[in-house]
Design an enzyme around this catalytic site. Structure first.
Site, PDB file in Angstrom:
ATOM      1  N   HIS A  52      -1.898   7.391   7.486  1.00 14.81           N
ATOM      2  CA  HIS A  52      -0.996   8.264   6.712  1.00 14.81           C
ATOM      3  C   HIS A  52      -1.727   9.542   6.280  1.00 14.81           C
ATOM      4  CE1 HIS A  52       2.848   6.312   6.249  1.00 14.81           C
ATOM      5  NE2 HIS A  52       2.324   5.185   5.812  1.00 14.81           N
ATOM      6  N   HIS A  69      -3.646   1.440   8.177  1.00 10.28           N
ATOM      7  CA  HIS A  69      -2.312   2.029   8.042  1.00 10.28           C
ATOM      8  C   HIS A  69      -2.344   3.200   7.047  1.00 10.28           C
ATOM      9  CE1 HIS A  69       2.201   1.497   7.967  1.00 10.28           C
ATOM     10  NE2 HIS A  69       2.024   2.186   6.858  1.00 10.28           N
ATOM     11  N   GLU A  70      -3.038   3.018   5.918  1.00  7.90           N
ATOM     12  CA  GLU A  70      -3.068   4.070   4.893  1.00  7.90           C
ATOM     13  C   GLU A  70      -3.905   5.266   5.342  1.00  7.90           C
ATOM     14  OE1 GLU A  70      -0.841   3.681   2.815  1.00  7.90           O
ATOM     15  OE2 GLU A  70      -0.581   1.532   3.099  1.00  7.90           O
ATOM     16  N   CYS A 119       6.447  -0.122   7.405  1.00  8.36           N
ATOM     17  CA  CYS A 119       6.041   1.064   6.649  1.00  8.36           C
ATOM     18  C   CYS A 119       7.159   1.434   5.694  1.00  8.36           C
ATOM     19  CB  CYS A 119       5.767   2.215   7.616  1.00  8.36           C
ATOM     20  SG  CYS A 119       5.302   3.742   6.774  1.00  8.36           S
ATOM     21  N   LEU A 120       6.809   1.712   4.454  1.00  3.57           N
ATOM     22  CA  LEU A 120       7.826   2.099   3.461  1.00  3.57           C
ATOM     23  C   LEU A 120       8.522   3.395   3.848  1.00  3.57           C
ATOM     24  CD1 LEU A 120       5.864   1.263   0.183  1.00  3.57           C
ATOM     25  CD2 LEU A 120       7.771  -0.018   1.165  1.00  3.57           C
ATOM     26  N   GLY A 143       0.844  -1.188   0.000  1.00  9.88           N
ATOM     27  CA  GLY A 143       0.000   0.000   0.000  1.00  9.88           C
ATOM     28  C   GLY A 143       0.877   1.234   0.000  1.00  9.88           C
ATOM     29  N   GLN A 194       3.023   9.937   1.243  1.00 16.55           N
ATOM     30  CA  GLN A 194       4.320   9.243   1.179  1.00 16.55           C
ATOM     31  C   GLN A 194       5.107   9.597  -0.078  1.00 16.55           C
ATOM     32  OE1 GLN A 194       2.505   5.210   2.186  1.00 16.55           O
ATOM     33  NE2 GLN A 194       4.504   5.036   3.157  1.00 16.55           N
TER      34      GLN A 194
HETATM   35 ZN    ZN Z   1       3.274   3.382   5.789  1.00 16.70          ZN
END
Ligand code: ZN
Length: 180
Positions: free
Chosen positions: A136, A132-133, A90-91, A46, A51
Site C-alpha cells: 500500500h 500487504h501494508e 483488502c479493505l 491492518g 487508505q
Molecule cells: Zn489493503
C-alpha cells in the site's frame, strides 16, 4: 463512528507511493490513533495511511491476539523466505478475496511512535499483512498480485460493482477476518 472513510479501489491516492515520515509529532500520533479506530471498525487486521488518504509511510495493525494494536513508521522489508498461499482481502477492495502466493517469512524493520527502532521476524499471517501494508505504501494493491486468470475475473467483478454502484445499489460489505 470511524474517524476516516477508507479509500476504495479507483481512488488515485491508493496508486501513489507514500513519502517517508521525517517527524514523529502530535499530528502523526493522532493520525495513528484515528487509523487504529478506523481499522477496528472496518473491521480489518491492518490499515496503511494511504487508505485514509494520507501519503505517509506508516501502517497500523492488530491481529486480535494478546499483543494489541501496533504502529510501524517507515517500514522496510529486508528479507523474504519461502512461499505461502493465503486467501487475502483488502479493505480498499471490499467484499472480495483471492488466494495469493507471497513469501511466507519476512524481516521487517521500522520505527515506532517513540522513535525507537523496531524489528520483526514474521511468518504466516503477520508476514502476509506486513507485505500487504508495505505494498500500500508503494501504491500497489493486491490486484497487482493476482495471477492472470484471477486478474481477469477481478476486472469483471469490479466493473460489475462499479455499474451496480452507478445504479444506486448499496455496495455489499462482507465481513471477512483477513482483510487489511
Ligand atoms: Zn489493503
Amino acid at each position: 463512528m470511524a474517524p476516516y472513510d477508507i479509500r476504495l479501489v479507483g481512488d488515485p491516492v491508493l496508486r501513489q507511493p507514500a513519502t517517508e515520515v521525517t517527524d514523529i509529532d502530535a499530528r502523526l500520533v493522532r493520525l495513528a490513533e484515528d487509523m487504529i479506530v478506523t481499522m477496528h471498525e472496518a473491521p480489518g487486521i491492518g490499515l496503511a495511511a494511504p487508505q485514509v488518504g494520507v501519503q505517509k509511510r506508516m501502517f497500523v495493525y492488530d491481529l486480535h491476539d494478546e499483543q494489541g494494536s501496533h504502529v510501524v513508521v517507515n517500514p522496510v522489508i529486508s528479507e523474504t523466505r519461502g512461499e505461502w498461499v493465503y486467501e487475502e482481502g483488502c479493505l480498499s477492495v471490499p467484499g472480495l478475496s483471492w488466494e495469493i502466493v507471497r513469501p511466507k517469512e519476512v524481516h521487517l524493520s521500522g520505527i515506532d511512535l517513540d522513535g525507537n527502532q523496531v524489528s520483526f521476524e514474521a511468518d504466516d499471517l503477520l508476514a502476509r499483512m506486513f507485505q500487504h501494508e508495505v505494498d500500500h505504501l508503494d501504491g500497489i494493491l493486491l490486484l497487482e498480485r493476482l495471477d492472470p486468470a484471477q486478474a481477469n475475473e477481478a476486472k469483471r467483478v469490479l466493473r460489475e460493482q462499479a455499474l451496480a454502484a452507478g445504479e444506486g445499489e448499496t455496495r455489499r460489505r462482507l465481513r471477512m477476518p483477513g482483510r487489511a
